[in-house]
Every structure is written in C-alpha cells, then in structure tokens.
Design a protein around this motif. Structure first.
Motif, PDB file in Angstrom:
ATOM      1  N   ARG A   1     -23.230  81.111  54.580  1.00 39.40           N
ATOM      2  CA  ARG A   1     -24.307  80.506  53.793  1.00 39.40           C
ATOM      3  C   ARG A   1     -25.666  80.858  54.377  1.00 39.40           C
ATOM      4  O   ARG A   1     -26.602  81.210  53.641  1.00 39.40           O
ATOM      5  N   ALA A   2     -25.776  80.795  55.710  1.00 36.13           N
ATOM      6  CA  ALA A   2     -27.041  81.132  56.362  1.00 36.13           C
ATOM      7  C   ALA A   2     -27.434  82.578  56.090  1.00 36.13           C
ATOM      8  O   ALA A   2     -28.614  82.880  55.863  1.00 36.13           O
TER       9      ALA A   2
ATOM     10  N   LEU B   1     -28.639  82.931  52.436  1.00 38.97           N
ATOM     11  CA  LEU B   1     -29.964  82.331  52.278  1.00 38.97           C
ATOM     12  C   LEU B   1     -31.037  83.173  52.958  1.00 38.97           C
ATOM     13  O   LEU B   1     -32.122  83.365  52.399  1.00 38.97           O
ATOM     14  N   ARG B   2     -30.740  83.677  54.144  1.00 43.26           N
ATOM     15  CA  ARG B   2     -31.754  84.445  54.869  1.00 43.26           C
ATOM     16  C   ARG B   2     -32.104  85.736  54.124  1.00 43.26           C
ATOM     17  O   ARG B   2     -33.246  86.194  54.169  1.00 43.26           O
TER      18      ARG B   2
ATOM     19  N   ALA C   1     -23.007  69.716  54.642  1.00 45.51           N
ATOM     20  CA  ALA C   1     -23.852  69.524  55.825  1.00 45.51           C
ATOM     21  C   ALA C   1     -22.964  69.391  57.059  1.00 45.51           C
ATOM     22  O   ALA C   1     -21.944  70.078  57.173  1.00 45.51           O
TER      23      ALA C   1
ATOM     24  N   GLU D   1     -25.984  70.697  61.170  1.00 48.56           N
ATOM     25  CA  GLU D   1     -26.238  71.479  59.961  1.00 48.56           C
ATOM     26  C   GLU D   1     -26.834  70.594  58.861  1.00 48.56           C
ATOM     27  O   GLU D   1     -26.251  69.572  58.472  1.00 48.56           O
TER      28      GLU D   1
ATOM     29  N   ASP E   1     -28.128  69.723  54.914  1.00 40.92           N
ATOM     30  CA  ASP E   1     -27.606  69.993  53.576  1.00 40.92           C
ATOM     31  C   ASP E   1     -28.495  71.052  52.914  1.00 40.92           C
ATOM     32  O   ASP E   1     -29.658  70.787  52.590  1.00 40.92           O
ATOM     33  N   ARG E   2     -27.949  72.232  52.716  1.00 40.74           N
ATOM     34  CA  ARG E   2     -28.716  73.344  52.137  1.00 40.74           C
ATOM     35  C   ARG E   2     -28.167  73.714  50.757  1.00 40.74           C
ATOM     36  O   ARG E   2     -28.350  74.826  50.279  1.00 40.74           O
ATOM     37  N   THR E   3     -27.518  72.738  50.125  1.00 44.53           N
ATOM     38  CA  THR E   3     -26.897  72.987  48.824  1.00 44.53           C
ATOM     39  C   THR E   3     -27.922  73.402  47.782  1.00 44.53           C
ATOM     40  O   THR E   3     -27.704  74.350  47.019  1.00 44.53           O
TER      41      THR E   3
ATOM     42  N   ALA F   1     -30.844  74.797  48.122  1.00 41.08           N
ATOM     43  CA  ALA F   1     -31.360  76.146  48.372  1.00 41.08           C
ATOM     44  C   ALA F   1     -30.341  77.203  47.964  1.00 41.08           C
ATOM     45  O   ALA F   1     -30.697  78.228  47.364  1.00 41.08           O
ATOM     46  N   LEU F   2     -29.065  76.960  48.259  1.00 43.20           N
ATOM     47  CA  LEU F   2     -28.036  77.931  47.890  1.00 43.20           C
ATOM     48  C   LEU F   2     -27.836  77.978  46.380  1.00 43.20           C
ATOM     49  O   LEU F   2     -27.602  79.045  45.810  1.00 43.20           O
TER      50      LEU F   2
END
Length: 286
Positions: A123-124, A127-128, A147, A213, A215-217, A219-220
């Motif tokens: 995921r990182a 996103l990056r 998360a 970690e 929650d980057r939901t 953004a994804l």
C-alpha cells in the motif's frame, strides 16, 4: 507470525538474487510452462517474520493460470538479510525498494500482492508512486486491515520491542515458536533459521510499523488502480469485519476465504489463486 507447512520448491521455480538500484533482493521466480498464454507478472511480498517461501503453495497454480510469479524477501528479511542502517527501514524507503524490484523484474506493470505486513508495504509503495501505471496493474491486500493491528497483537508486539535490546533473536525464538503438531520438523527448523537471519533493525521497524500504521484507506481509494482484498478467517491480527469494511471503502473486490486463517496463501492456495486469477483476468490493459 507468517505460517508455513511445506518447503517444496517447484522444479521450474528459480531461486535468484535480484539486482536492483537499491541493492540485492533474494527471490523465487517461476514462469508459466508455455502450455497457456503469458498473461502477466505477479510480485508477492511476505508478512512480518515471513519470507518468499510463504507463497510456495501458490506458485504452481499461479503459473498454471498463465502468470509469471516473483516472490521476494524484503529488505532485512531472511536471505535478503542485513545489516542495513535503521534509516533505510522507514516506510518511504521500503516503498522505494518495491518500485526498484519491479523495475528489476523487467516485466511490468505487475500485479502486486502483499500479505499482512507485506500488504502494508505494498500500500505504501502504491501511494508513494501515485499508482504509477507503468509499475502496477493491480493491488491485492491479503489479510491486512485499514490501520494498526488488533489490541491482542499490539500487546505482543510491544512485548517484543521491550526485549529486543536485551535479548538476541535466538533467545527470543522459543517465545515465538508455535507448537502446532501439523508443522513438519524441517519446516520448524527453517522457520527458526529464517528468524535468526533477520536484520535486527528490520524486526524493530516492522513491529513499530504494525503498531503505528495510520488508516490510509481514503488515500488509497483515490488511486485509480484495480484492487482486491483477500480475507482469510479466522484471523486474530485484523478482524475480518474490519477488512470487509475497508474493501467496501476501496471499491475493491472482496475475496472471503473461511478456513484460510491469517495465511490463505498457505491454507487455501488453490482457492486463493483461482479467485485472484479471475480478478487479474478481468482487468483490461490500459
């Protein structure tokens, strides 16, 4: 802890050192046998305390489905080992590693599959790179939640971190080793060996990432890349209901695998592969 039941390597799988712009990564690389059309390449990332061997049961069915499959030991894991400076284990650095791996595989864009902690890093990376279509065809998160891990696992990770400076990895191992009678002796020995091969800085960083970690939901979800979420159950690391909620928020295909536990790649490899092959096959080229 990543699970493993066999060390059988398919005869057509090649163990290799993958040379990248960010160093060497140990890999297993298996191509289709030519009886089916080549449909693409899959790169698989193992979880915390795992290794490329965690995906051994999936190599034959993925290959039969027409996909080249490359599984790797990430920075500091097993045969990729170390030592590496602690600064190289921040999420952004590990995300750059994955982009470099795909470039070195040389058959992109790839279907990226991350299991547990490997999914956090996958995921990182997506996103990056803002979902760079030259790198990624799709993203699959396997037994990973939105998360940090569950409260029970957070307690275990905090305990691990509390002893890392006062105990060696060998001294810690007896407290991690499971007593599952179904695990063959050679596999049990291998799991100890790979734990001892881990870079100390990797172990610390991975535990801290799983504890913190965010929650980057959202953004994804904003990344226009086909996504799937595999949810083996029962799973004590991320609750299946939370995983399903994340899949819905991502507009991802949810692949539920009762009986798959935390490692459906080990316990339900044929079913996992069949579902993912259908997902991959439905993706049209850009």
């Amino acid at each position: 802890m990543s699970q493993l039941l066999t060390l059988t390597v398919p005869s057509s799988a090649r163990a290799r050192s993958l040379t990248t712009s960010r160093g060497m990564f140990a890999a297993l690389d298996m191509a289709p046998d030519g009886s089916v059309p080549h449909r693409g390449t899959v790169v698989m990332l193992p979880g915390f305390m795992g290794s490329k061997e965690d995906f051994l049961p999936m190599l034959p069915p993925v290959s039969r489905a027409g996909y080249r499959v490359v599984t790797i030991d990430g920075r500091g894991q097993h045969e990729t080992g170390g030592p590496h400076p602690p600064a190289t284990y921040v999420r952004e650095e590990l995300a750059q590693d994955l982009a470099a791996v795909v470039e070195a595989v040389g058959d992109g864009p790839v279907h990226l599959v991350g299991h547990s902690y490997g999914a956090l890093l996958a995921r990182a990376a997506v996103l990056r790179t803002h979902g760079d279509p030259s790198l990624w065809r799709s993203l699959t998160l396997m037994n990973f939640g939105p998360a940090e891990v569950s409260a029970q696992q957070r307690e275990r990770l905090r305990l691990l971190l509390s002893v890392l400076d006062s105990m060696t990895l060998e001294e810690i191992w007896p407290f991690l080793e499971g007593q599952d009678a179904t695990v063959p002796d050679d596999v049990r020995s291998f799991m100890r060996t790979r734990w001892l091969a881990n870079d100390h800085s990797h172990v610390r960083a991975a535990a801290e990432h799983l504890l913190t970690e965010p929650d980057r939901t959202a953004a994804l979800a904003a990344i226009g890349l086909p996504k799937a979420v595999v949810s083996g159950s029962p799973d004590l690391t991320w609750a299946p209901e939370g995983v399903a909620k994340m899949a819905d928020a991502l507009s991802a295909q949810l692949i539920a695998l009762p009986g798959g536990g935390h490692s459906p790649n080990v316990h339900r490899p044929e079913e996992t592969t069949a579902a993912l092959a259908n997902f991959w096959g439905a993706i049209t080229a850009p």
